[in-house]
Design a protein around this motif. Structure first.
Motif, PDB file in Angstrom:
ATOM      1  N   GLU A 236       0.829  -1.207   0.000  1.00 17.51           N
ATOM      2  CA  GLU A 236       0.000   0.000   0.000  1.00 17.51           C
ATOM      3  C   GLU A 236       0.867   1.263   0.000  1.00 17.51           C
ATOM      4  O   GLU A 236       0.575   2.231  -0.702  1.00 17.51           O
ATOM      5  N   LYS A 237       1.946   1.216   0.795  1.00 15.34           N
ATOM      6  CA  LYS A 237       2.842   2.373   0.852  1.00 15.34           C
ATOM      7  C   LYS A 237       3.534   2.587  -0.489  1.00 15.34           C
ATOM      8  O   LYS A 237       3.691   3.726  -0.951  1.00 15.34           O
ATOM      9  N   ILE A 238       3.929   1.496  -1.125  1.00 16.05           N
ATOM     10  CA  ILE A 238       4.589   1.612  -2.425  1.00 16.05           C
ATOM     11  C   ILE A 238       3.628   2.200  -3.461  1.00 16.05           C
ATOM     12  O   ILE A 238       4.007   3.059  -4.267  1.00 16.05           O
ATOM     13  N   LYS A 239       2.359   1.759  -3.428  1.00 11.81           N
ATOM     14  CA  LYS A 239       1.362   2.315  -4.354  1.00 11.81           C
ATOM     15  C   LYS A 239       1.197   3.813  -4.130  1.00 11.81           C
ATOM     16  O   LYS A 239       1.137   4.598  -5.076  1.00 11.81           O
ATOM     17  N   GLU A 240       1.108   4.207  -2.847  1.00 12.41           N
ATOM     18  CA  GLU A 240       0.966   5.628  -2.523  1.00 12.41           C
ATOM     19  C   GLU A 240       2.183   6.422  -3.000  1.00 12.41           C
ATOM     20  O   GLU A 240       2.048   7.528  -3.526  1.00 12.41           O
ATOM     21  N   ASP A 241       3.382   5.851  -2.799  1.00  7.92           N
ATOM     22  CA  ASP A 241       4.613   6.530  -3.235  1.00  7.92           C
ATOM     23  C   ASP A 241       4.645   6.697  -4.754  1.00  7.92           C
ATOM     24  O   ASP A 241       5.048   7.751  -5.269  1.00  7.92           O
ATOM     25  N   ILE A 242       4.202   5.657  -5.475  1.00  4.07           N
ATOM     26  CA  ILE A 242       4.190   5.726  -6.938  1.00  4.07           C
ATOM     27  C   ILE A 242       3.182   6.771  -7.413  1.00  4.07           C
ATOM     28  O   ILE A 242       3.472   7.567  -8.324  1.00  4.07           O
ATOM     29  N   GLN A 243       2.000   6.775  -6.785  1.00  9.47           N
ATOM     30  CA  GLN A 243       0.978   7.759  -7.159  1.00  9.47           C
ATOM     31  C   GLN A 243       1.461   9.181  -6.895  1.00  9.47           C
ATOM     32  O   GLN A 243       1.251  10.084  -7.716  1.00  9.47           O
ATOM     33  N   ARG A 244       2.123   9.374  -5.738  1.00  9.17           N
ATOM     34  CA  ARG A 244       2.635  10.701  -5.393  1.00  9.17           C
ATOM     35  C   ARG A 244       3.730  11.122  -6.379  1.00  9.17           C
ATOM     36  O   ARG A 244       3.781  12.272  -6.827  1.00  9.17           O
ATOM     37  N   ALA A 245       4.607  10.187  -6.722  1.00  5.97           N
ATOM     38  CA  ALA A 245       5.685  10.485  -7.663  1.00  5.97           C
ATOM     39  C   ALA A 245       5.112  10.834  -9.041  1.00  5.97           C
ATOM     40  O   ALA A 245       5.579  11.761  -9.707  1.00  5.97           O
ATOM     41  N   PHE A 246       4.079  10.091  -9.459  1.00  5.32           N
ATOM     42  CA  PHE A 246       3.443  10.368 -10.752  1.00  5.32           C
ATOM     43  C   PHE A 246       2.822  11.758 -10.765  1.00  5.32           C
ATOM     44  O   PHE A 246       2.984  12.518 -11.735  1.00  5.32           O
ATOM     45  N   GLN A 247       2.122  12.109  -9.670  1.00  4.94           N
ATOM     46  CA  GLN A 247       1.479  13.421  -9.609  1.00  4.94           C
ATOM     47  C   GLN A 247       2.511  14.544  -9.620  1.00  4.94           C
ATOM     48  O   GLN A 247       2.337  15.565 -10.294  1.00  4.94           O
ATOM     49  N   ASN A 248       3.611  14.341  -8.862  1.00  6.44           N
ATOM     50  CA  ASN A 248       4.674  15.350  -8.835  1.00  6.44           C
ATOM     51  C   ASN A 248       5.312  15.515 -10.223  1.00  6.44           C
ATOM     52  O   ASN A 248       5.623  16.631 -10.655  1.00  6.44           O
ATOM     53  N   ALA A 249       5.512  14.394 -10.905  1.00  8.95           N
ATOM     54  CA  ALA A 249       6.089  14.435 -12.246  1.00  8.95           C
ATOM     55  C   ALA A 249       5.147  15.150 -13.221  1.00  8.95           C
ATOM     56  O   ALA A 249       5.585  15.940 -14.065  1.00  8.95           O
ATOM     57  N   MET A 250       3.848  14.876 -13.083  1.00  8.21           N
ATOM     58  CA  MET A 250       2.855  15.540 -13.937  1.00  8.21           C
ATOM     59  C   MET A 250       2.872  17.052 -13.714  1.00  8.21           C
ATOM     60  O   MET A 250       2.846  17.842 -14.665  1.00  8.21           O
ATOM     61  N   ASN A 251       2.921  17.446 -12.426  1.00  9.71           N
ATOM     62  CA  ASN A 251       2.930  18.883 -12.108  1.00  9.71           C
ATOM     63  C   ASN A 251       4.169  19.571 -12.685  1.00  9.71           C
ATOM     64  O   ASN A 251       4.075  20.671 -13.254  1.00  9.71           O
ATOM     65  N   LEU A 252       5.315  18.909 -12.509  1.00 10.74           N
ATOM     66  CA  LEU A 252       6.559  19.489 -13.024  1.00 10.74           C
ATOM     67  C   LEU A 252       6.511  19.595 -14.553  1.00 10.74           C
ATOM     68  O   LEU A 252       6.849  20.637 -15.122  1.00 10.74           O
ATOM     69  N   ALA A 253       6.088  18.504 -15.209  1.00 14.54           N
ATOM     70  CA  ALA A 253       6.026  18.503 -16.671  1.00 14.54           C
ATOM     71  C   ALA A 253       5.053  19.564 -17.184  1.00 14.54           C
ATOM     72  O   ALA A 253       5.322  20.239 -18.189  1.00 14.54           O
ATOM     73  N   PHE A 254       3.938  19.736 -16.477  1.00 14.26           N
ATOM     74  CA  PHE A 254       2.949  20.742 -16.889  1.00 14.26           C
ATOM     75  C   PHE A 254       3.515  22.155 -16.739  1.00 14.26           C
ATOM     76  O   PHE A 254       3.364  22.997 -17.617  1.00 14.26           O
ATOM     77  N   ASN A 255       4.192  22.392 -15.615  1.00 13.22           N
ATOM     78  CA  ASN A 255       4.717  23.733 -15.343  1.00 13.22           C
ATOM     79  C   ASN A 255       5.847  24.136 -16.289  1.00 13.22           C
ATOM     80  O   ASN A 255       6.017  25.321 -16.586  1.00 13.22           O
ATOM     81  N   ILE A 256       6.629  23.162 -16.745  1.00 15.28           N
ATOM     82  CA  ILE A 256       7.720  23.486 -17.673  1.00 15.28           C
ATOM     83  C   ILE A 256       7.327  23.202 -19.125  1.00 15.28           C
ATOM     84  O   ILE A 256       8.161  23.290 -20.028  1.00 15.28           O
ATOM     85  N   ALA A 257       6.050  22.840 -19.345  1.00  9.86           N
ATOM     86  CA  ALA A 257       5.515  22.558 -20.684  1.00  9.86           C
ATOM     87  C   ALA A 257       6.296  21.453 -21.386  1.00  9.86           C
ATOM     88  O   ALA A 257       6.622  21.540 -22.583  1.00  9.86           O
ATOM     89  N   TYR A 258       6.590  20.369 -20.631  1.00  8.74           N
ATOM     90  CA  TYR A 258       7.292  19.230 -21.222  1.00  8.74           C
ATOM     91  C   TYR A 258       6.274  18.387 -21.995  1.00  8.74           C
ATOM     92  O   TYR A 258       5.303  17.896 -21.424  1.00  8.74           O
ATOM     93  N   PRO A 259       6.469  18.170 -23.278  1.00  9.08           N
ATOM     94  CA  PRO A 259       5.428  17.549 -24.112  1.00  9.08           C
ATOM     95  C   PRO A 259       5.352  16.024 -24.007  1.00  9.08           C
ATOM     96  O   PRO A 259       5.446  15.316 -25.009  1.00  9.08           O
TER      97      PRO A 259
END
Length: 338
Positions: free
Chosen positions: A215-238
């Motif tokens: 469960e912790k690993i799933k939460e960590d993966i979801q958090r990492a995915f969301q952080n990556a999405m936010n970063l990619a969106f903010n820097i307009a990474y396609p």
């Protein structure tokens, strides 16, 4: 003259080592498991459940050690020989095609609750919960009190008055405590095949490594995915996951800019005309009536009515909130009188 006498080795031992070596070489994953504390009925049940996925053989620790070292030498694989360092208690060889993590999870899921034995080290805090034991008054009441469990007679039955930790993790269970727990039907330990170490592809895994909080690993993966999405969106990474959001944002920004500068397209024409009409009516409202035609007057009247309705509605909501505050204040004042 010194004469060396070759020690006699029983033929069955030679055959057993040969069998164990064949087993070790047959699969890519080799594990040492401890099965000393597993009662025979439960061991048979476990074997039946995992028979299609693993091969298991119990033997003498010395023979398992010899088989591992000889197999490692024959395979030119020194790391495999290190598995012998983890042999202890009632060891057995287990081989499989499953990866070590899946193997550990499967063996843990096939463990079953069991009573704790006197002299056994508690694997966790052992707690007795309050409530009726269902037992009639008798010597058992004294047994409970002797091990520090608060108990009394309630409605003709022995009842435990409060939750009580009778043995802390790491402590040795006494005979008296073991007897009480068994009579209460408390089974605080799980018995099954305990992994001591697993070898796969040049790596030896211990239980500490294999025990994974999914469960912790799933939460960590979801958090990492969301952080990556936010970063990619903010820097307009396609990236393909971000592109729909970037296109949507680009569209909204372009439309807002077009509206701001009055650039007419089929997407902005309606909004620009609506904005122009609002500005025109605002300007018309400042002119004298004789300067306006009937159509403009009608539109101004309609706009004014709409504004008045909105303001009236807002005033009523504010009055209602004010009345509610006064009522709450009055209730609070009355409460102080009592």
């Amino acid at each position: 003259m010194e004469v060396k006498v070759k020690a006699h080795v029983a033929p069955w031992k030679i055959e057993e080592v040969k069998t164990l070596k064949g087993l070790i070489k047959s699969k890519p994953v080799v594990a040492i498991v401890d099965m000393m504390d597993v009662p025979a009925p439960q061991l048979q049940e476990i074997r039946a459940k995992i028979r299609d996925k693993v091969k298991l053989r119990m033997s003498r620790n010395t023979l398992i050690e010899r088989a591992l070292k000889e197999a490692a030498e024959e395979l030119n694989n020194p790391k495999l020989a290190e598995l012998a360092n983890y042999i202890e208690r009632g060891a057995a060889i287990l081989v499989t095609d499953m990866n070590p993590f899946k193997l550990y999870k499967m063996l843990e899921e096939n463990k079953s609750p069991a009573p704790v034995k006197a002299g056994q080290v508690a694997p966790c805090d052992i707690k007795v919960e309050k409530g009726s034991t269902g037992m009639p008054p008798g010597p058992f009441l004294s047994e409970l009190k002797r091990v520090g469990i608060p108990a009394a007679i309630e409605k003709g039955k022995i009842a435990i008055k409060e939750d009580k930790v009778v043995v802390k993790k790491g402590e040795v269970v006494s005979q008296e405590v073991a007897n009480v727990l068994n009579k209460l039907g408390i089974k605080p330990v799980k018995v099954g095949l305990n992994i001591l170490a697993v070898y796969e592809d040049g790596i030896i895994y211990t239980p500490e490594t294999l025990k994974v909080d999914e469960e912790k690993i799933k939460e960590d993966i979801q958090r990492a995915f969301q952080n990556a999405m936010n970063l990619a969106f903010n820097i307009a990474y396609p990236a393909k996951e971000v592109l729909p959001l970037l296109i949507q944002k680009a569209y909204m920004d372009a439309k807002a800019l077009a509206l701001e500068i009055g650039y007419v397209t089929k997407e902005t024409a309606g909004d620009i005309l609506a904005k122009a009409q609002a500005q025109a009516l605002a300007l018309a409202s400042k002119l004298p009536d004789e300067a306006l035609d009937d159509e403009i007057k009608a539109k101004l009247s309609s706009t004014q009515t709409s504004v008045e309705v909105k303001e009236e509605k807002k005033e009523k909501e504010e009055e209602k909130k004010e009345e509610e505050k006064k009522e709450d204040s009055g209730v609070a004042g009355l409460a102080l009188l009592f």
